[in-house]
Design an enzyme around this catalytic site. Structure first.
Site, mmCIF file in Angstrom:
data_model
loop_
_atom_site.group_PDB
_atom_site.id
_atom_site.type_symbol
_atom_site.label_atom_id
_atom_site.label_comp_id
_atom_site.label_asym_id
_atom_site.label_seq_id
_atom_site.Cartn_x
_atom_site.Cartn_y
_atom_site.Cartn_z
ATOM 1 N N ASP A 138 50.828 28.302 78.461
ATOM 2 C CA ASP A 138 50.249 28.097 77.205
ATOM 3 C C ASP A 138 50.772 29.244 76.145
ATOM 4 O OD1 ASP A 138 49.149 30.240 78.448
ATOM 5 O OD2 ASP A 138 47.300 29.434 78.860
ATOM 6 N N ASN A 158 35.038 31.504 83.054
ATOM 7 C CA ASN A 158 34.335 30.427 82.653
ATOM 8 C C ASN A 158 34.934 29.006 83.358
ATOM 9 O OD1 ASN A 158 36.474 29.798 81.247
ATOM 10 N ND2 ASN A 158 35.512 29.526 79.274
ATOM 11 N N HIS A 209 38.228 28.105 82.973
ATOM 12 C CA HIS A 209 39.509 27.680 82.557
ATOM 13 C C HIS A 209 40.784 28.047 83.221
ATOM 14 C CE1 HIS A 209 39.818 31.459 79.804
ATOM 15 N NE2 HIS A 209 41.077 31.425 80.591
ATOM 16 N N GLU A 255 39.368 24.814 78.203
ATOM 17 C CA GLU A 255 38.238 25.562 78.365
ATOM 18 C C GLU A 255 37.439 24.353 78.823
ATOM 19 O OE1 GLU A 255 37.762 28.548 77.903
ATOM 20 O OE2 GLU A 255 38.639 29.183 75.938
#
Ligand code: GLP
Length: 256
Positions: free
Chosen positions: A67, A136, A138, A143
């Site tokens: 990314d 979380n 990801h 996400e």
């Protein structure tokens, strides 16, 4: 799924590096997918050391980032391409190539995302994709709520992810609000995946990712369906994991 449990980061990094070497040697045109963040640091240190002493010298290696931020200030040191080029300089110096990453500065970032997906395919696909995990759940910047079949695209970052990554910036409002990320479908196309988690802050989410339901709410949980997933955890990151709840085919190597 193969899960390795380690007593410390050095042993994790050593085994991860050997695993990557073996996987890449099997390919005449090796392609490695790489994540940023602190989780893969022990692996990258071990790979750099092995490149320095000459035991790791894959020919024609191509490295693709997972990314990249969108809209960083020009010359920003937080760019993932720049950081990964620093990390892999010793490994890639062999043939003068650099790490390939999505173009977060493009005027049309949507198009840049599509072109990046194509570039990975044209390279023959990723042999091994290295992954960290956010608190979380990801992976990359996928996400919670990301489509499990998603491809490389522009994504909005959650407040919690921006807060977690603020440590690399002077102020939280400098953390970009968007990125280009390989999708969950892109990651699942890699021939092998390697998920690394270290530290107590990752204990709960690793439990959910490996033993909970496969759900968009925990993007990393999709990896339970990957045919060649290797998970490397230190003692802290594995402290909430009940290995009896892993899928029945899972193999656990406890090196602690
Ligand atoms: C960022 C990256 C992810 C990485 C995550 C966790 O959000 N986009 O690829 O896995 O951070 O980072 P760390 O390993 O530092 O906890």
């Amino acid at each position: 799924m193969i899960v390795h449990l380690f007593p410390n980061l050095e042993s994790l990094g050593r085994l991860a590096a050997r695993h990557i070497e073996v996987a890449l040697l099997a390919s005449p045109t090796p392609v490695l997918g790489v994540a940023t963040g602190s989780s893969p640091d022990p692996l990258y240190s071990a790979l750099a050391e092995r490149a320095r002493v000459g035991t790791f010298s894959p020919r024609r290696l191509r490295v693709f980032a997972l990314d990249e931020y969108v809209g960083l200030l020009p010359g920003s040191v937080q760019g993932y391409r720049r950081e990964l080029n620093r990390i892999f300089s010793g490994v890639l110096a062999l043939d003068g190539s650099g790490v390939e990453a999505p173009d977060g500065d493009a005027s049309d970032v949507g198009l840049a995302a599509e072109q990046y997906e194509q570039a990975i395919m044209l390279a023959g696909g990723i042999d091994v994709q290295i992954l960290g995990i956010g608190q979380n759940g990801h992976i990359g910047f996928n996400e919670p709520g990301s489509d499990l079949r998603s491809l490389t695209r522009v994504v909005d970052l959650t407040d919690s992810t921006r807060a977690a990554n603020a440590r690399f910036f002077d102020r939280i409002d400098e953390v970009p609000v968007r990125s280009i990320s390989q999708g969950l479908g892109t990651i699942m196309r890699a021939r092998a995946t390697m998920l690394i988690a270290t530290g107590l802050a990752k204990a709960e989410i690793m439990c959910a990712a490996l033993t909970g339901p496969v759900t968009e709410n925990v993007p990393a949980s999709i990896l339970q369906r990957h045919p060649r997933l290797t998970v490397l955890l230190d003692a802290e990151a594995s402290s909430a994991l009940d290995i009896r709840l892993l899928r029945s085919a899972a193999i656990v190597h406890d090196w602690r």
